[in-house]
Motif scaffolding. Structure first.
Motif, PDB file in Angstrom:
ATOM      1  N   THR A  20       0.855  -1.187   0.000  1.00 39.99           N
ATOM      2  CA  THR A  20       0.000   0.000   0.000  1.00 39.99           C
ATOM      3  C   THR A  20       0.891   1.238   0.000  1.00 39.99           C
ATOM      4  N   ARG A  23       0.801   7.236  -1.722  1.00 41.81           N
ATOM      5  CA  ARG A  23      -0.046   7.990  -2.642  1.00 41.81           C
ATOM      6  C   ARG A  23      -0.603   7.056  -3.705  1.00 41.81           C
ATOM      7  N   ASP A  24      -1.736   7.428  -4.251  1.00 41.85           N
ATOM      8  CA  ASP A  24      -2.419   6.625  -5.261  1.00 41.85           C
ATOM      9  C   ASP A  24      -1.870   7.000  -6.632  1.00 41.85           C
ATOM     10  N   GLU A  50     -12.534   3.640  -9.501  1.00 38.10           N
ATOM     11  CA  GLU A  50     -13.203   3.413  -8.215  1.00 38.10           C
ATOM     12  C   GLU A  50     -14.082   2.161  -8.278  1.00 38.10           C
ATOM     13  N   ARG A  53     -11.924  -1.027  -8.289  1.00 38.13           N
ATOM     14  CA  ARG A  53     -11.355  -1.313  -6.961  1.00 38.13           C
ATOM     15  C   ARG A  53     -12.415  -1.889  -6.036  1.00 38.13           C
ATOM     16  N   ALA A 158      -4.299  -4.965  -7.782  1.00 36.28           N
ATOM     17  CA  ALA A 158      -5.079  -4.663  -6.581  1.00 36.28           C
ATOM     18  C   ALA A 158      -5.744  -5.901  -6.011  1.00 36.28           C
ATOM     19  N   GLU A 163      -0.712  -1.953  -4.830  1.00 35.75           N
ATOM     20  CA  GLU A 163      -0.947  -0.694  -5.529  1.00 35.75           C
ATOM     21  C   GLU A 163       0.402  -0.015  -5.755  1.00 35.75           C
ATOM     22  N   ASP A 165       2.734   3.681  -6.464  1.00 33.37           N
ATOM     23  CA  ASP A 165       2.717   5.128  -6.260  1.00 33.37           C
ATOM     24  C   ASP A 165       3.090   5.889  -7.530  1.00 33.37           C
TER      25      ASP A 165
END
Length: 207
Positions: A20, A23-24, A50, A53, A158, A163, A165
């Motif tokens: 994780t 930042r996305d 979205e 996910r 995911a 994920e 960065d």
């Protein structure tokens, strides 16, 4: 060509498990890259991101039905788009993707190979790259296939808790359908971003 790519030669840099980032990277890139092309394009892609996910969280299977629901958001279409019914051409006509009654079923079978099931599962980096290129080269939609391919890559990562960065290497390069080494290049780019994300996460954790 898919069957002759030496997938087993791809990088195995995902052995450290879930990741994780701080930042996305996917959302950040969409806002910068797609937002520069048009706010509506970025909004549609963020909405699709979205949704996908949420699909990973519920353990959804990767198949065309999942992709077409996502693609409806990507294209801001009134309904989920169908599988294309005509031959497709890209790269100024240099690549041609045919169509026959078995294409849809073959596509779903290939996407199902993105899981870890099987006697000799491939590394996550390789499976994500292959699923992404399946969308590129099956070309299931009349429009927006590159965006769908990127979302599939994000989905496969995911689904196993990973994920990134940053994703710039994954969206700025054109891959050729008839070059088996191009497929491994994409897997290596995923591995580069994975390594960078893990270094950043470790650095923040040590502060």
């Amino acid at each position: 060509m898919r069957e002759v790519v030496p997938w087993q030669d791809g990088p195995d840099g995902d052995a450290d498990g879930p990741l994780t980032p701080s930042r996305d990277g996917a959302a950040k890139d969409i806002r910068a890259f797609d937002g520069a092309l048009g706010p509506a394009r970025a909004e549609g892609l963020l909405s699709a991101l979205e949704l996908l996910r949420a699909d990973t969280a519920r353990g959804a299977q990767l198949d065309f039905e999942l992709l077409r629901r996502s693609q409806q958001h990507t294209l801001d279409a009134p309904q989920p788009p169908p599988f294309r019914s005509l031959q497709a051409f890209t790269k100024g006509g240099r690549e041609h993707y045919g169509i026959d009654p078995t294409t849809r079923a073959h596509f779903d079978a290939c996407q199902a190979e993105s899981t870890t099931d099987g006697g000799r599962p491939l590394p996550l980096t390789v499976r994500a790259a292959r699923a992404c290129l399946d969308v590129c080269f099956f070309h299931p939609f009349d429009d927006g296939n590159a965006r769908s391919a990127f979302l599939v890559l994000v989905f496969v990562l995911a689904r196993e808790g990973v994920e990134l960065d940053g994703v710039s290497l994954l969206r700025r390069i054109t891959f050729q359908a008839d070059d088996p080494q191009d497929a491994l290049t994409l897997a290596r780019y995923i591995d580069v971003h994975l390594a960078e994300t893990r270094r950043s996460a470790a650095s923040l954790g040590s502060q």
